[in-house]
Design a protein around this motif. Structure first.
Motif, PDB file in Angstrom:
ATOM      1  N   TYR A 103       4.792  50.998  59.484  1.00  0.00           N
ATOM      2  CA  TYR A 103       4.948  52.715  59.022  1.00  0.00           C
ATOM      3  C   TYR A 103       4.793  52.929  57.934  1.00  0.00           C
ATOM      4  O   TYR A 103       5.851  52.310  57.418  1.00  0.00           O
ATOM      5  N   LEU A 104       3.828  53.947  56.860  1.00  0.00           N
ATOM      6  CA  LEU A 104       4.335  54.839  55.562  1.00  0.00           C
ATOM      7  C   LEU A 104       4.678  56.036  56.193  1.00  0.00           C
ATOM      8  O   LEU A 104       4.392  56.841  56.941  1.00  0.00           O
ATOM      9  N   GLU A 105       6.894  55.750  55.918  1.00  0.00           N
ATOM     10  CA  GLU A 105       6.912  57.310  56.032  1.00  0.00           C
ATOM     11  C   GLU A 105       8.151  57.691  55.403  1.00  0.00           C
ATOM     12  O   GLU A 105       7.731  56.928  53.486  1.00  0.00           O
ATOM     13  N   LEU A 106       7.380  58.907  55.266  1.00  0.00           N
ATOM     14  CA  LEU A 106       8.480  60.266  54.128  1.00  0.00           C
ATOM     15  C   LEU A 106      10.224  61.001  55.073  1.00  0.00           C
ATOM     16  O   LEU A 106       9.569  61.629  55.986  1.00  0.00           O
ATOM     17  N   GLN A 107      10.828  60.142  53.630  1.00  0.00           N
ATOM     18  CA  GLN A 107      11.794  60.869  54.223  1.00  0.00           C
ATOM     19  C   GLN A 107      12.631  61.656  53.407  1.00  0.00           C
ATOM     20  O   GLN A 107      12.202  61.577  51.892  1.00  0.00           O
ATOM     21  N   VAL A 108      12.753  63.133  53.606  1.00  0.00           N
ATOM     22  CA  VAL A 108      13.186  64.311  52.984  1.00  0.00           C
ATOM     23  C   VAL A 108      14.986  64.208  53.049  1.00  0.00           C
ATOM     24  O   VAL A 108      15.400  65.470  53.543  1.00  0.00           O
ATOM     25  N   PRO A 109      15.650  63.590  52.416  1.00  0.00           N
ATOM     26  CA  PRO A 109      16.949  64.036  52.771  1.00  0.00           C
ATOM     27  C   PRO A 109      18.006  64.897  51.589  1.00  0.00           C
ATOM     28  O   PRO A 109      17.188  64.658  51.042  1.00  0.00           O
ATOM     29  N   LEU A 110      18.392  66.243  52.268  1.00  0.00           N
ATOM     30  CA  LEU A 110      19.537  66.415  51.422  1.00  0.00           C
ATOM     31  C   LEU A 110      20.151  65.904  51.199  1.00  0.00           C
ATOM     32  O   LEU A 110      21.148  65.685  52.146  1.00  0.00           O
ATOM     33  N   VAL A 111      21.198  66.047  50.158  1.00  0.00           N
ATOM     34  CA  VAL A 111      22.248  64.467  49.820  1.00  0.00           C
ATOM     35  C   VAL A 111      23.022  65.465  49.424  1.00  0.00           C
ATOM     36  O   VAL A 111      23.532  66.597  48.684  1.00  0.00           O
ATOM     37  N   LEU A 112      24.697  65.319  49.282  1.00  0.00           N
ATOM     38  CA  LEU A 112      25.956  65.853  49.839  1.00  0.00           C
ATOM     39  C   LEU A 112      26.853  64.653  49.173  1.00  0.00           C
ATOM     40  O   LEU A 112      27.155  63.354  49.684  1.00  0.00           O
ATOM     41  N   THR A 113      27.320  64.632  47.376  1.00  0.00           N
ATOM     42  CA  THR A 113      27.847  63.576  47.075  1.00  0.00           C
ATOM     43  C   THR A 113      29.548  64.829  46.663  1.00  0.00           C
ATOM     44  O   THR A 113      30.037  64.762  45.617  1.00  0.00           O
ATOM     45  N   PRO A 114      30.306  64.093  48.078  1.00  0.00           N
ATOM     46  CA  PRO A 114      31.604  64.947  47.267  1.00  0.00           C
ATOM     47  C   PRO A 114      32.644  64.546  45.459  1.00  0.00           C
ATOM     48  O   PRO A 114      31.896  63.673  45.093  1.00  0.00           O
ATOM     49  N   LYS A 115      32.547  65.160  45.139  1.00  0.00           N
ATOM     50  CA  LYS A 115      33.473  64.342  43.877  1.00  0.00           C
ATOM     51  C   LYS A 115      35.300  64.358  43.997  1.00  0.00           C
ATOM     52  O   LYS A 115      35.991  64.374  45.496  1.00  0.00           O
ATOM     53  N   ILE A 116      34.705  62.658  43.369  1.00  0.00           N
ATOM     54  CA  ILE A 116      36.048  61.873  43.474  1.00  0.00           C
ATOM     55  C   ILE A 116      36.821  61.399  42.306  1.00  0.00           C
ATOM     56  O   ILE A 116      36.004  61.336  41.475  1.00  0.00           O
ATOM     57  N   ASP A 117      37.453  61.006  42.489  1.00  0.00           N
ATOM     58  CA  ASP A 117      38.283  60.405  41.551  1.00  0.00           C
ATOM     59  C   ASP A 117      38.305  59.023  40.855  1.00  0.00           C
ATOM     60  O   ASP A 117      39.720  58.335  40.910  1.00  0.00           O
ATOM     61  N   SER A 118      36.508  58.580  41.071  1.00  0.00           N
ATOM     62  CA  SER A 118      36.536  57.446  39.977  1.00  0.00           C
ATOM     63  C   SER A 118      35.240  57.441  39.191  1.00  0.00           C
ATOM     64  O   SER A 118      33.952  58.390  39.838  1.00  0.00           O
TER      65      SER A 118
END
Length: 230
Positions: A103-118
């Motif tokens: 397959y030729l596939e298109l993914q469109v994800p919404l990404v959450l990057t939580p804030k961590i102490d690193s």
């Protein structure tokens, strides 16, 4: 599953409305392993395939981004099947059947990057929609007397060698992708590890009143990304 899809769609609609306080762009590539099978009305074994993709995204606010990804994704399944023994009427030969769908596939994800102490690690959660177009499909049959590959559009009779093929598969698929990832690196360029579940929602079996067949794929990916601040 319907509730999950609704949440994903609403999140995708709402994302551009979030005020981009610290918007940044990101681009990169990922590749790795697909563990694919076909579900729905079928209970089939999994097969291994490859996944190679490129992505680019734009951040909205401090924690959110939208990251479309275009990829070559190899799906399919493996199972056991029997055919008639031409030399011994009334007896069967058991073999393996492996279906490969590219397959030729298109993914469109919404990404959450939580804030961590690193400064070295960033954790990501994401979900979104997928759409895919099938580039090719083939079936390989292996038993003690035969090893051959066929196109999926060959409607070969199970009773007569050299069949069978995996027939009448739709060219288009769509679904949802859910996953988590870890970015490793303190600079603008990072390496990443991702685990995903790519769930097909379309019935890819192009037969009226036939068994409903849906792609199901687990993915283990590694990648490289570069972030660019405005």
């Amino acid at each position: 599953m319907k509730k999950l899809i609704g949440v994903v769609v609403l999140a995708l609609i709402a994302a551009p409305l979030v005020r981009p306080a610290a918007a940044q762009t990101v681009y990169g590539a990922r590749g790795g392993l697909n563990i694919a099978t076909i579900g729905g009305d079928a209970d089939l074994d999994s097969r291994l395939g490859i996944y190679v993709g490129v992505f680019a995204g734009l951040g909205f606010g401090e924690f959110w981004s939208l990251q479309p990804e275009l990829a070559f994704s190899q799906k399919g399944m493996k199972d056991f099947i029997s055919r008639a023994d031409p030399d011994n009427p009334g007896q069967g030969i058991v073999g393996d059947r492996t279906v490969t769908m590219n397959y030729l596939e298109l993914q469109v994800p919404l990404v959450l990057t939580p804030k961590i102490d690193s400064e070295m690690f960033k954790f990501r959660l994401y979900g979104g929609a997928t759409i895919a177009y099938m580039l090719s499909c083939s079936t390989k049959l292996e038993d003690p007397f035969l090893s051959n590959s066929f196109s999926c559009d060959e409607n070969t009779d199970l009773i007569d060698p050299p069949g069978p093929a995996f027939t009448l598969i739709s060219s288009f698929d769509y679904g949802v992708v859910l996953g988590a990832g870890l970015d490793i690196g303190s600079g603008p360029s990072v390496f990443s590890i991702d685990v995903r579940y790519d769930a097909g929602l379309a019935d890819i079996h192009d037969v009226n009143q036939g068994a409903k067949l849906k792609n199901q794929v687990y993915q283990l990916l590694i990648g490289y990304a570069h972030r660019k601040m405005p």
